[in-house]
Scaffold this motif. Structure first.
Motif, PDB file in Angstrom:
ATOM      1  N   VAL A  30       0.833  -1.204   0.000  1.00  9.02           N
ATOM      2  CA  VAL A  30       0.000   0.000   0.000  1.00  9.02           C
ATOM      3  C   VAL A  30       0.868   1.254   0.000  1.00  9.02           C
ATOM      4  CG1 VAL A  30      -1.672   1.343   1.335  1.00  9.02           C
ATOM      5  CG2 VAL A  30      -1.963  -1.132   1.091  1.00  9.02           C
ATOM      6  N   THR A  31       1.915   1.255   0.814  1.00  8.36           N
ATOM      7  CA  THR A  31       2.830   2.404   0.858  1.00  8.36           C
ATOM      8  C   THR A  31       3.484   2.634  -0.497  1.00  8.36           C
ATOM      9  OG1 THR A  31       3.293   2.004   3.204  1.00  8.36           O
ATOM     10  CG2 THR A  31       4.855   3.372   1.997  1.00  8.36           C
ATOM     11  N   LEU A  32       3.913   1.558  -1.142  1.00 10.84           N
ATOM     12  CA  LEU A  32       4.527   1.685  -2.459  1.00 10.84           C
ATOM     13  C   LEU A  32       3.541   2.228  -3.482  1.00 10.84           C
ATOM     14  CD1 LEU A  32       6.997   1.152  -4.270  1.00 10.84           C
ATOM     15  CD2 LEU A  32       6.123  -1.167  -4.642  1.00 10.84           C
ATOM     16  N   TYR A  53       8.849  11.171  -6.040  1.00 10.55           N
ATOM     17  CA  TYR A  53      10.265  10.828  -5.899  1.00 10.55           C
ATOM     18  C   TYR A  53      11.143  11.966  -6.407  1.00 10.55           C
ATOM     19  CZ  TYR A  53       8.790   6.086  -4.804  1.00 10.55           C
ATOM     20  OH  TYR A  53       8.225   4.984  -4.211  1.00 10.55           O
ATOM     21  N   ARG A  54      10.685  12.660  -7.447  1.00  7.42           N
ATOM     22  CA  ARG A  54      11.433  13.831  -7.915  1.00  7.42           C
ATOM     23  C   ARG A  54      11.431  14.919  -6.845  1.00  7.42           C
ATOM     24  NH1 ARG A  54       8.220  13.032 -12.744  1.00  7.42           N
ATOM     25  NH2 ARG A  54       9.388  11.862 -14.320  1.00  7.42           N
ATOM     26  N   VAL A 269       9.607   4.805   1.252  1.00  7.36           N
ATOM     27  CA  VAL A 269      10.173   3.784   0.362  1.00  7.36           C
ATOM     28  C   VAL A 269      11.681   3.995   0.209  1.00  7.36           C
ATOM     29  CG1 VAL A 269      10.197   2.914  -2.009  1.00  7.36           C
ATOM     30  CG2 VAL A 269       8.014   3.391  -0.878  1.00  7.36           C
ATOM     31  N   VAL A 270      12.093   5.253   0.056  1.00  7.30           N
ATOM     32  CA  VAL A 270      13.524   5.559  -0.064  1.00  7.30           C
ATOM     33  C   VAL A 270      14.260   5.166   1.217  1.00  7.30           C
ATOM     34  CG1 VAL A 270      15.220   7.405  -0.324  1.00  7.30           C
ATOM     35  CG2 VAL A 270      13.148   7.396  -1.736  1.00  7.30           C
ATOM     36  N   LEU A 271      13.666   5.506   2.370  1.00  4.01           N
ATOM     37  CA  LEU A 271      14.278   5.154   3.652  1.00  4.01           C
ATOM     38  C   LEU A 271      14.385   3.649   3.812  1.00  4.01           C
ATOM     39  CD1 LEU A 271      15.358   5.912   6.452  1.00  4.01           C
ATOM     40  CD2 LEU A 271      12.987   6.028   7.247  1.00  4.01           C
ATOM     41  N   LEU A 272      13.339   2.934   3.429  1.00  3.80           N
ATOM     42  CA  LEU A 272      13.360   1.473   3.496  1.00  3.80           C
ATOM     43  C   LEU A 272      14.467   0.909   2.610  1.00  3.80           C
ATOM     44  CD1 LEU A 272      12.127  -1.236   4.378  1.00  3.80           C
ATOM     45  CD2 LEU A 272      10.535  -1.039   2.466  1.00  3.80           C
TER      46      LEU A 272
END
Length: 292
Positions: A30-32, A53-54, A269-272
C-alpha cells in the motif's frame, strides 16, 4: 498418510504467514502504491507518477557539489546511526561478555540480564522525558557541575542537542545489542577459550581471535536491530532534539502531519531502501541463519 504429513509443516506456519502478510507485506505494498499517487493541498488522487520521488530529491543534482536538503538530512541520520551503533556495540559487547564469562552463577546471570531489560518496563517517551530534569539548563547535572565549581554557567548543549539525542538513543537501544551478543557468546565452547589460554594467548588475543569471531552473528543481529530503529526514529529526535534536528523519519512524520501522504510514502520507500542496503551489506559477510 505421507500426503498429510507433507502439508503439516505448511499448516503450522500458516498462522504466522497470515499475520506477516496482513501486517507487513500488505502495508508495504500500500505504501509503495500510494507513493506514486498525485496530491494537492486539498486532495489525493490515484495515479502512477514519479513526481513524489522527484520532489523528494528536488534540485539535488542542480545543487552539486553542495548537498541538497534531502542528502543533508540522510547524512545527519546516518551520522546518528553510526555513532549510536558504535556506542551500543561497545557497551553491549562489554556487558554481554561480563554476563557470559565473568558471572559463574546462572541465577546471578539471569538476574543481571533481567536488570538490563528494566528500560523496557516503561515507555520510550517516559524514559526520554526523564532526561529533561537531569540535563536541562536548571537540571541536576548542571546544578552539580556548578556546585562543584567545574563550570561557571549552565551548559546549554546537554539538552535539545545532538548529545542528548545520542544519549537517549544509546539508553533505549543498548539492550538490542546485549541480548543477541550474549546469546552468541553463551554458545561458545569454553574449551576453546581454555585451549587458547593454555597455548599462551593473552586476554586480548583470546578476545580478538576466539570470542569476537564466534560472536559476529550476534553482533550482526544486534546491529540490524539498532540500525533499523535509529534510521526510522522520529520520536526520540523530536523530543530530545527540541524539534530542531532533522532526520529521515522526522521528515516523513512532518509530511504525514501535513496530510501529504504520497510524498511521505515516497520518502518511506527511499528510507526502506537505504536500510535494506545497510542490512544487505551486513548479511553479505555474516550468515545470520546460523543463529536462528
Amino acid at each position: 498418510m505421507l500426503h498429510h504429513a507433507r502439508w503439516t509443516s505448511y499448516w503450522q506456519a500458516a498462522p504466522l504467514a497470515a499475520v506477516f502478510l496482513a501486517f507487513f507485506i500488505l502495508p508495504l505494498i500500500v505504501t509503495l502504491v500510494v507513493s506514486f499517487w498525485s496530491y494537492t493541498g486539498y486532495s489525493i488522487e490515484p495515479a502512477f507518477i514519479w513526481d513524489n520521488y522527484r520532489d523528494a530529491f528536488d534540485r539535488c543534482v542542480e545543487s552539486l557539489p553542495d548537498l541538497c536538503t534531502t542528502f543533508r538530512t540522510y547524512l545527519s541520520t546516518l551520522k546518528f546511526c553510526l555513532t549510536v551503533w558504535l556506542l551500543t556495540l561497545v557497551i553491549g559487547f562489554t556487558i554481554a561478555y561480563y554476563l557470559t564469562f565473568e558471572i559463574r552463577s546462572s541465577t546471578v546471570r539471569l538476574v543481571l540480564a533481567l536488570l538490563c531489560t528494566i528500560p523496557f518496563w516503561t515507555s520510550n517517551v517516559i524514559r526520554m522525558i526523564s532526561w529533561v530534569p537531569l540535563l536541562g539548563r536548571n537540571g541536576l547535572v548542571n546544578q552539580a557541575l556548578m556546585g562543584a565549581g567545574l563550570v561557571e554557567q549552565p551548559l546549554d548543549w546537554l539538552l535539545y542537542s545532538n548529545f542528548s539525542v545520542i544519549l537517549a538513543f544509546v539508553h533505549i537501544n543498548t539492550v538490542f545489542m546485549i541480548v543477541p551478543i550474549a546469546n552468541s557468546m553463551s554458545r561458545i565452547d569454553r574449551s576453546l577459550v581454555e585451549a587458547a589460554r593454555d597455548a599462551g594467548a593473552t586476554g586480548w588475543q583470546i578476545l580478538s581471535n576466539v570470542i569476537i569471531p564466534l560472536s559476529k552473528t550476534g553482533i550482526a543481529i544486534g546491529s540490524i536491530f539498532v540500525i533499523t530503529v535509529v534510521m526510522g526514529d522520529f520520536i526520540t529526535i523530536g523530543i530530545m532534539g527540541g524539534q530542531q534536528i532533522a532526520s529521515a523519519g522526522k521528515v516523513i512524520q512532518t509530511q504525514i502531519g501535513a496530510l501529504q501522504f504520497p510524498i511521505a510514502a515516497a520518502n518511506a520507500v527511499v528510507l526502506l531502501a537505504v536500510v535494506l542496503m545497510i542490512i544487505a551489506l551486513l548479511v553479505r559477510f555474516i550468515d545470520i541463519r546460523k543463529e536462528l
